[in-house]
Design a protein around this motif. Structure first.
Motif, PDB file in Angstrom:
ATOM      1  N   VAL A  79       0.840  -1.203   0.000  1.00 23.68           N
ATOM      2  CA  VAL A  79       0.000   0.000   0.000  1.00 23.68           C
ATOM      3  C   VAL A  79       0.871   1.248   0.000  1.00 23.68           C
ATOM      4  CG1 VAL A  79      -1.631   1.330   1.409  1.00 23.68           C
ATOM      5  CG2 VAL A  79      -2.021  -1.098   1.016  1.00 23.68           C
ATOM      6  N   ARG A  80       1.945   1.248   0.799  1.00 25.74           N
ATOM      7  CA  ARG A  80       2.850   2.408   0.799  1.00 25.74           C
ATOM      8  C   ARG A  80       3.476   2.637  -0.560  1.00 25.74           C
ATOM      9  NH1 ARG A  80       7.346   2.402   5.062  1.00 25.74           N
ATOM     10  NH2 ARG A  80       8.338   3.324   3.261  1.00 25.74           N
ATOM     11  N   ARG A  81       3.891   1.565  -1.226  1.00 23.32           N
ATOM     12  CA  ARG A  81       4.497   1.693  -2.559  1.00 23.32           C
ATOM     13  C   ARG A  81       3.488   2.198  -3.585  1.00 23.32           C
ATOM     14  NH1 ARG A  81       9.831  -0.102  -3.949  1.00 23.32           N
ATOM     15  NH2 ARG A  81      10.825  -0.354  -1.933  1.00 23.32           N
ATOM     16  N   ILE A  82       2.265   1.704  -3.521  1.00 25.32           N
ATOM     17  CA  ILE A  82       1.229   2.155  -4.455  1.00 25.32           C
ATOM     18  C   ILE A  82       0.932   3.629  -4.241  1.00 25.32           C
ATOM     19  CG2 ILE A  82      -1.232   1.948  -5.014  1.00 25.32           C
ATOM     20  CD1 ILE A  82      -0.910  -1.071  -4.615  1.00 25.32           C
ATOM     21  N   LEU A  83       0.830   4.049  -2.989  1.00 21.22           N
ATOM     22  CA  LEU A  83       0.554   5.458  -2.708  1.00 21.22           C
ATOM     23  C   LEU A  83       1.721   6.343  -3.153  1.00 21.22           C
ATOM     24  CD1 LEU A  83      -1.163   5.260   0.791  1.00 21.22           C
ATOM     25  CD2 LEU A  83      -2.215   5.700  -1.435  1.00 21.22           C
ATOM     26  N   ALA A  84       2.940   5.833  -3.125  1.00 23.51           N
ATOM     27  CA  ALA A  84       4.081   6.613  -3.590  1.00 23.51           C
ATOM     28  C   ALA A  84       4.092   6.766  -5.092  1.00 23.51           C
ATOM     29  CB  ALA A  84       5.384   5.950  -3.116  1.00 23.51           C
ATOM     30  N   ILE A  85       3.528   5.788  -5.809  1.00 21.73           N
ATOM     31  CA  ILE A  85       3.502   5.827  -7.264  1.00 21.73           C
ATOM     32  C   ILE A  85       2.392   6.739  -7.785  1.00 21.73           C
ATOM     33  CG2 ILE A  85       3.028   4.422  -9.314  1.00 21.73           C
ATOM     34  CD1 ILE A  85       4.419   2.103  -7.866  1.00 21.73           C
ATOM     35  N   LEU A  86       1.256   6.740  -7.105  1.00 24.17           N
ATOM     36  CA  LEU A  86       0.113   7.540  -7.561  1.00 24.17           C
ATOM     37  C   LEU A  86       0.442   9.022  -7.543  1.00 24.17           C
ATOM     38  CD1 LEU A  86      -2.847   5.770  -5.738  1.00 24.17           C
ATOM     39  CD2 LEU A  86      -2.293   5.690  -8.166  1.00 24.17           C
ATOM     40  N   PRO A  88      -0.174  13.024  -6.978  1.00 23.96           N
ATOM     41  CA  PRO A  88      -0.892  13.736  -5.909  1.00 23.96           C
ATOM     42  C   PRO A  88      -2.299  14.132  -6.364  1.00 23.96           C
ATOM     43  CG  PRO A  88       1.221  14.799  -6.386  1.00 23.96           C
ATOM     44  CD  PRO A  88       1.037  13.711  -7.366  1.00 23.96           C
ATOM     45  N   GLY A  89      -3.232  14.037  -5.471  1.00 26.34           N
ATOM     46  CA  GLY A  89      -4.598  14.429  -5.768  1.00 26.34           C
ATOM     47  C   GLY A  89      -5.479  13.316  -6.268  1.00 26.34           C
ATOM     48  N   VAL A  90      -4.939  12.109  -6.459  1.00 23.47           N
ATOM     49  CA  VAL A  90      -5.755  10.997  -6.943  1.00 23.47           C
ATOM     50  C   VAL A  90      -6.677  10.486  -5.832  1.00 23.47           C
ATOM     51  CG1 VAL A  90      -5.682   8.615  -7.781  1.00 23.47           C
ATOM     52  CG2 VAL A  90      -4.141  10.321  -8.721  1.00 23.47           C
ATOM     53  N   LEU A  91      -6.164  10.456  -4.620  1.00 20.83           N
ATOM     54  CA  LEU A  91      -6.998   9.968  -3.513  1.00 20.83           C
ATOM     55  C   LEU A  91      -7.696  11.090  -2.827  1.00 20.83           C
ATOM     56  CD1 LEU A  91      -4.787   7.140  -2.048  1.00 20.83           C
ATOM     57  CD2 LEU A  91      -6.775   6.945  -3.483  1.00 20.83           C
TER      58      LEU A  91
END
Length: 91
Positions: A79-86, A88-91
């Motif tokens: 989850v941390r890696r996915i959030l780092a790839i996305l 900014p502003g997607v979530l």
């Protein structure tokens, strides 16, 4: 018999982790996250390779909690890696 199997399990896990540490250091790719993930894979492999066929000793029943804890840690890393790839502003 149970002590021999238990020592076999511990020796297998320690050997896997030392080999992982050495290989990651030689490749210059050492990170705690990668070491954790590869060690978890090794833990699962060693657990299956040393599993007895007919009897399940008491000490092996406790391994499911370590497996669960490892999978929760793995999910956290993913989850941390996915959030780092996305972006900014997607979530």
């Amino acid at each position: 018999m149970a002590t021999r199997r238990r020592l076999q399990f511990v020796h297998g896990q320690v050997a896997w982790m030392l080999a992982t540490l050495l290989l990651l250091a030689l490749l210059g790719a050492f990170s705690l996250e990668l070491f954790f993930v590869v060690s978890l894979i090794g833990f699962l492999v060693v657990t299956e390779l040393t599993a007895p066929f007919a009897v399940r000793p008491h000490w092996r029943r406790r391994l499911k909690w370590f497996i669960l804890l490892g999978l929760v840690g793995f999910a956290y890393i993913v989850v941390r890696r996915i959030l780092a790839i996305l972006p900014p502003g997607v979530l």
